[in-house]
Design a protein around this motif. Structure first.
Motif, PDB file in Angstrom:
ATOM      1  N   TYR A  42       0.937  -1.078  -0.225  1.00  0.00           N
ATOM      2  CA  TYR A  42       0.093  -0.005   0.044  1.00  0.00           C
ATOM      3  C   TYR A  42       0.711   1.305  -0.010  1.00  0.00           C
ATOM      4  O   TYR A  42       0.784   1.992  -0.711  1.00  0.00           O
ATOM      5  CB  TYR A  42      -0.814  -0.078   1.376  1.00  0.00           C
ATOM      6  N   CYS A  43       1.824   1.431   0.728  1.00  0.00           N
ATOM      7  CA  CYS A  43       2.834   2.207   0.991  1.00  0.00           C
ATOM      8  C   CYS A  43       3.528   2.629  -0.544  1.00  0.00           C
ATOM      9  O   CYS A  43       3.591   3.617  -0.908  1.00  0.00           O
ATOM     10  CB  CYS A  43       3.854   2.299   2.078  1.00  0.00           C
ATOM     11  N   MET A  44       3.938   1.638  -1.170  1.00  0.00           N
ATOM     12  CA  MET A  44       4.596   1.544  -2.432  1.00  0.00           C
ATOM     13  C   MET A  44       3.625   2.287  -3.244  1.00  0.00           C
ATOM     14  O   MET A  44       3.867   3.237  -4.134  1.00  0.00           O
ATOM     15  CB  MET A  44       5.070   0.434  -2.798  1.00  0.00           C
ATOM     16  N   SER A  45       2.302   1.954  -3.410  1.00  0.00           N
ATOM     17  CA  SER A  45       1.574   2.590  -4.012  1.00  0.00           C
ATOM     18  C   SER A  45       1.137   3.926  -3.963  1.00  0.00           C
ATOM     19  O   SER A  45       1.129   4.752  -4.907  1.00  0.00           O
ATOM     20  CB  SER A  45       0.341   1.661  -4.353  1.00  0.00           C
ATOM     21  N   LYS A  46       1.029   4.436  -2.823  1.00  0.00           N
ATOM     22  CA  LYS A  46       0.918   5.669  -2.578  1.00  0.00           C
ATOM     23  C   LYS A  46       2.170   6.487  -2.667  1.00  0.00           C
ATOM     24  O   LYS A  46       1.870   7.732  -3.097  1.00  0.00           O
ATOM     25  CB  LYS A  46       0.408   5.883  -0.953  1.00  0.00           C
ATOM     26  N   PHE A  47       3.168   6.187  -2.329  1.00  0.00           N
ATOM     27  CA  PHE A  47       4.565   6.939  -2.420  1.00  0.00           C
ATOM     28  C   PHE A  47       4.639   7.216  -4.159  1.00  0.00           C
ATOM     29  O   PHE A  47       4.766   8.277  -4.501  1.00  0.00           O
ATOM     30  CB  PHE A  47       5.549   6.079  -2.279  1.00  0.00           C
ATOM     31  N   ALA A  48       4.167   6.191  -4.933  1.00  0.00           N
ATOM     32  CA  ALA A  48       4.274   6.330  -6.475  1.00  0.00           C
ATOM     33  C   ALA A  48       3.103   7.246  -6.780  1.00  0.00           C
ATOM     34  O   ALA A  48       3.189   8.011  -7.584  1.00  0.00           O
ATOM     35  CB  ALA A  48       3.952   4.974  -6.857  1.00  0.00           C
ATOM     36  N   GLN A  49       2.005   7.126  -6.235  1.00  0.00           N
ATOM     37  CA  GLN A  49       1.025   8.229  -6.522  1.00  0.00           C
ATOM     38  C   GLN A  49       1.389   9.461  -6.314  1.00  0.00           C
ATOM     39  O   GLN A  49       1.357  10.444  -7.188  1.00  0.00           O
ATOM     40  CB  GLN A  49      -0.317   8.056  -5.831  1.00  0.00           C
ATOM     41  N   ARG A  50       2.350   9.774  -5.375  1.00  0.00           N
ATOM     42  CA  ARG A  50       2.887  11.057  -4.950  1.00  0.00           C
ATOM     43  C   ARG A  50       3.771  11.500  -6.079  1.00  0.00           C
ATOM     44  O   ARG A  50       3.910  12.797  -6.484  1.00  0.00           O
ATOM     45  CB  ARG A  50       3.381  11.118  -3.740  1.00  0.00           C
ATOM     46  N   GLY A  51       4.376  10.483  -6.769  1.00  0.00           N
ATOM     47  CA  GLY A  51       5.538  10.789  -8.028  1.00  0.00           C
ATOM     48  C   GLY A  51       4.504  11.407  -9.064  1.00  0.00           C
ATOM     49  O   GLY A  51       4.927  12.376  -9.881  1.00  0.00           O
ATOM     50  N   LEU A  52       3.282  10.724  -9.073  1.00  0.00           N
ATOM     51  CA  LEU A  52       2.694  11.428 -10.420  1.00  0.00           C
ATOM     52  C   LEU A  52       1.894  12.742  -9.979  1.00  0.00           C
ATOM     53  O   LEU A  52       2.036  13.499 -10.798  1.00  0.00           O
ATOM     54  CB  LEU A  52       1.415  10.389 -10.404  1.00  0.00           C
ATOM     55  N   VAL A  53       1.550  12.865  -8.692  1.00  0.00           N
ATOM     56  CA  VAL A  53       1.132  14.270  -8.633  1.00  0.00           C
ATOM     57  C   VAL A  53       2.086  15.335  -8.643  1.00  0.00           C
ATOM     58  O   VAL A  53       1.910  16.293  -9.279  1.00  0.00           O
ATOM     59  CB  VAL A  53       0.992  14.139  -6.960  1.00  0.00           C
ATOM     60  N   GLU A  54       3.369  14.971  -8.075  1.00  0.00           N
ATOM     61  CA  GLU A  54       4.420  15.994  -8.546  1.00  0.00           C
ATOM     62  C   GLU A  54       4.723  16.110 -10.154  1.00  0.00           C
ATOM     63  O   GLU A  54       4.950  17.271 -10.406  1.00  0.00           O
ATOM     64  CB  GLU A  54       5.686  15.744  -7.695  1.00  0.00           C
ATOM     65  N   THR A  55       4.654  15.361 -10.909  1.00  0.00           N
ATOM     66  CA  THR A  55       4.837  15.244 -12.050  1.00  0.00           C
ATOM     67  C   THR A  55       3.630  16.068 -12.889  1.00  0.00           C
ATOM     68  O   THR A  55       4.180  17.121 -13.766  1.00  0.00           O
ATOM     69  CB  THR A  55       4.961  14.021 -12.928  1.00  0.00           C
ATOM     70  N   MET A  56       2.508  15.945 -12.408  1.00  0.00           N
ATOM     71  CA  MET A  56       1.411  16.689 -12.989  1.00  0.00           C
ATOM     72  C   MET A  56       1.242  18.103 -12.627  1.00  0.00           C
ATOM     73  O   MET A  56       1.003  19.027 -13.448  1.00  0.00           O
ATOM     74  CB  MET A  56       0.047  16.013 -12.390  1.00  0.00           C
ATOM     75  N   ARG A  57       1.870  18.346 -11.508  1.00  0.00           N
ATOM     76  CA  ARG A  57       2.043  19.922 -11.039  1.00  0.00           C
ATOM     77  C   ARG A  57       2.886  20.572 -12.388  1.00  0.00           C
ATOM     78  O   ARG A  57       2.629  21.933 -12.482  1.00  0.00           O
ATOM     79  CB  ARG A  57       2.836  20.066 -10.026  1.00  0.00           C
ATOM     80  N   LEU A  58       3.927  19.903 -12.671  1.00  0.00           N
ATOM     81  CA  LEU A  58       4.559  20.570 -13.945  1.00  0.00           C
ATOM     82  C   LEU A  58       3.865  20.771 -15.114  1.00  0.00           C
ATOM     83  O   LEU A  58       4.268  21.871 -15.763  1.00  0.00           O
ATOM     84  CB  LEU A  58       5.892  19.606 -14.174  1.00  0.00           C
ATOM     85  N   TYR A  59       3.030  19.869 -15.633  1.00  0.00           N
ATOM     86  CA  TYR A  59       2.172  20.084 -16.748  1.00  0.00           C
ATOM     87  C   TYR A  59       1.193  21.076 -16.429  1.00  0.00           C
ATOM     88  O   TYR A  59       0.694  21.994 -17.299  1.00  0.00           O
ATOM     89  CB  TYR A  59       1.602  18.818 -17.013  1.00  0.00           C
ATOM     90  N   ALA A  60       0.469  21.084 -15.178  1.00  0.00           N
ATOM     91  CA  ALA A  60      -0.624  21.759 -14.831  1.00  0.00           C
ATOM     92  C   ALA A  60      -0.503  23.243 -14.727  1.00  0.00           C
ATOM     93  O   ALA A  60      -1.358  23.918 -15.122  1.00  0.00           O
ATOM     94  CB  ALA A  60      -1.411  21.246 -13.532  1.00  0.00           C
ATOM     95  N   ARG A  61       0.831  23.644 -14.236  1.00  0.00           N
ATOM     96  CA  ARG A  61       0.902  25.293 -14.007  1.00  0.00           C
ATOM     97  C   ARG A  61       1.128  25.743 -15.168  1.00  0.00           C
ATOM     98  O   ARG A  61       0.890  27.018 -15.321  1.00  0.00           O
ATOM     99  CB  ARG A  61       2.437  25.170 -13.011  1.00  0.00           C
ATOM    100  N   GLU A  62       1.330  24.989 -16.320  1.00  0.00           N
ATOM    101  CA  GLU A  62       1.458  25.791 -17.646  1.00  0.00           C
ATOM    102  C   GLU A  62       0.199  26.101 -18.140  1.00  0.00           C
ATOM    103  O   GLU A  62       0.127  26.519 -19.280  1.00  0.00           O
ATOM    104  CB  GLU A  62       2.243  24.792 -18.418  1.00  0.00           C
ATOM    105  N   CYS A  63      -0.842  25.294 -17.544  1.00  0.00           N
ATOM    106  CA  CYS A  63      -2.287  25.604 -18.343  1.00  0.00           C
ATOM    107  C   CYS A  63      -3.453  25.788 -17.527  1.00  0.00           C
ATOM    108  O   CYS A  63      -4.484  25.461 -17.674  1.00  0.00           O
ATOM    109  CB  CYS A  63      -2.570  24.317 -19.304  1.00  0.00           C
ATOM    110  N   ASN A  64      -2.848  26.561 -16.260  1.00  0.00           N
ATOM    111  CA  ASN A  64      -4.151  27.101 -15.357  1.00  0.00           C
ATOM    112  C   ASN A  64      -4.980  25.819 -14.582  1.00  0.00           C
ATOM    113  O   ASN A  64      -5.962  25.978 -14.331  1.00  0.00           O
ATOM    114  CB  ASN A  64      -4.776  27.972 -16.352  1.00  0.00           C
ATOM    115  N   VAL A  65      -4.231  24.735 -14.524  1.00  0.00           N
ATOM    116  CA  VAL A  65      -5.069  23.531 -14.047  1.00  0.00           C
ATOM    117  C   VAL A  65      -4.621  23.384 -12.604  1.00  0.00           C
ATOM    118  O   VAL A  65      -3.383  23.617 -12.369  1.00  0.00           O
ATOM    119  CB  VAL A  65      -4.849  22.235 -14.799  1.00  0.00           C
TER     120      VAL A  65
END
Ligand SMILES: NC(=O)c1ccc[n+]([C@@H]2O[C@H](COP(=O)([O-])OP(=O)(O)OC[C@H]3O[C@@H](n4cnc5c(N)ncnc54)[C@H](OP(=O)(O)O)[C@@H]3O)[C@@H](O)[C@H]2O)c1
Length: 247
Positions: A158-181
């Motif tokens: 479970y921790c592995m899956s949640k630590f990994a989700q956080r990796g996706l969250v941080e990556t998505m911030r990089l895309y999202a900030r460029e398009c007001n999301v």
């Protein structure tokens, strides 16, 4: 104008409370008119929830499917895109947990957990983010966990899956900030939901309730568009349950 809000894992627990909180906000917030697309595995849960949301005066649409299968993830994203052509808010909440000592965890536990927590979260986000990107507006919530930043001994997979989700969250911030999301990482500690199964009364008394998580999410969504609540961390006031417990 309606706000199209998709909540995965809406049938029970935290997802159900999020859907109801959005519905109630629709009743009480001038100018906020949500259309709730509710997904989980059990249609019976969705039917009950849908009725409760409609009593609050909001429109709903339900899709019963198991996001642990990639074809169903595609079905859900295509449904949203084909039927509505837009999405204002995606709440990536569907998640599962298998808990136990390291030595007892099986390959089936691993694949089962990763299919929903990781694969479905990634591919649903990948499919729906471009719709937000194109419109230069939207909000994605990821219901991760305190177990996304802190290890618990009986929660290895479970921790592995949640630590990994956080990796996706941080990556998505990089895309999202460029398009007001907007991107919000929601990290709850122990919340009393069906995920926990039977819980002793004294432990239950220490745990948060699903609505404690849902209300801050709706408040974050209703912030002015110029403001992003990047993280919401919520813990029982007495702290995390013991290290051997899931969270
Ligand atoms: N409870 C906690 O202490 C806690 C703490 C931190 C984070 N979280 C996270 O919060 C989220 C919700 O947890 P919860 O405690 O509310 O869980 P829950 O009570 O078990 O409810 C989970 C909901 O998600 C649905 N779901 C699960 N897997 C699915 C799949 N593959 N496809 C479609 N729907 C699926 C379930 O549908 P069915 O019932 O129809 O199967 C159910 O409606 C999870 O991501 C969890 O990791 C929970």
């Amino acid at each position: 104008m309606q706000h199209l809000i998709l909540v995965t894992g809406a049938g029970k627990g935290i997802g159900r409370a999020i859907a109801l909180a959005f519905a109630r906000a629709g009743r009480h917030t001038p100018g906020f008119n949500p259309l709730l697309v509710l997904c989980s595995r059990s249609q019976a849960d969705l039917d009950t929830l849908s009725k409760e949301c409609r009593i609050e005066g909001v429109d709903t649409d339900t899709i019963a499917c198991d996001l642990g299968h990639i074809d169903k993830v595609r079905l859900l994203s295509e449904h949203v895109i084909d039927r509505y052509g837009a999405i204002d808010c995606l709440v990536n909440n569907a998640g599962v947990g298998r808990f136990g000592a390291l030595a007892d965890m099986t390959e089936e536990d691993f694949d089962f957990t990763m299919a929903t927590n990781l694969k479905a979260t990634f591919f649903l986000t990948q499919a729906l983010f471009p719709v937000m990107e194109k419109r230069r507006s939207g909000h994605i919530f990821f219901i991760t966990s305190v177990a996304a930043v802190k290890a618990f001994k009986h929660s290895s997979i479970y921790c592995m899956s949640k630590f990994a989700q956080r990796g996706l969250v941080e990556t998505m911030r990089l895309y999202a900030r460029e398009c007001n999301v907007r991107i919000t990482d929601v990290m709850p500690g122990a919340v009393y939901t069906p995920m926990w199964g039977e819980v002793d009364e004294d432990v239950r008394a220490l745990m948060m309730r699903p609505e404690d998580i849902a209300e801050p999410i709706v408040q974050a969504y209703l912030q002015p568009g110029r403001t992003t609540v990047e993280e919401i961390v919520l813990r029982p006031t007495s702290g995390d349950l013991q290290d051997s417990d899931e969270g």
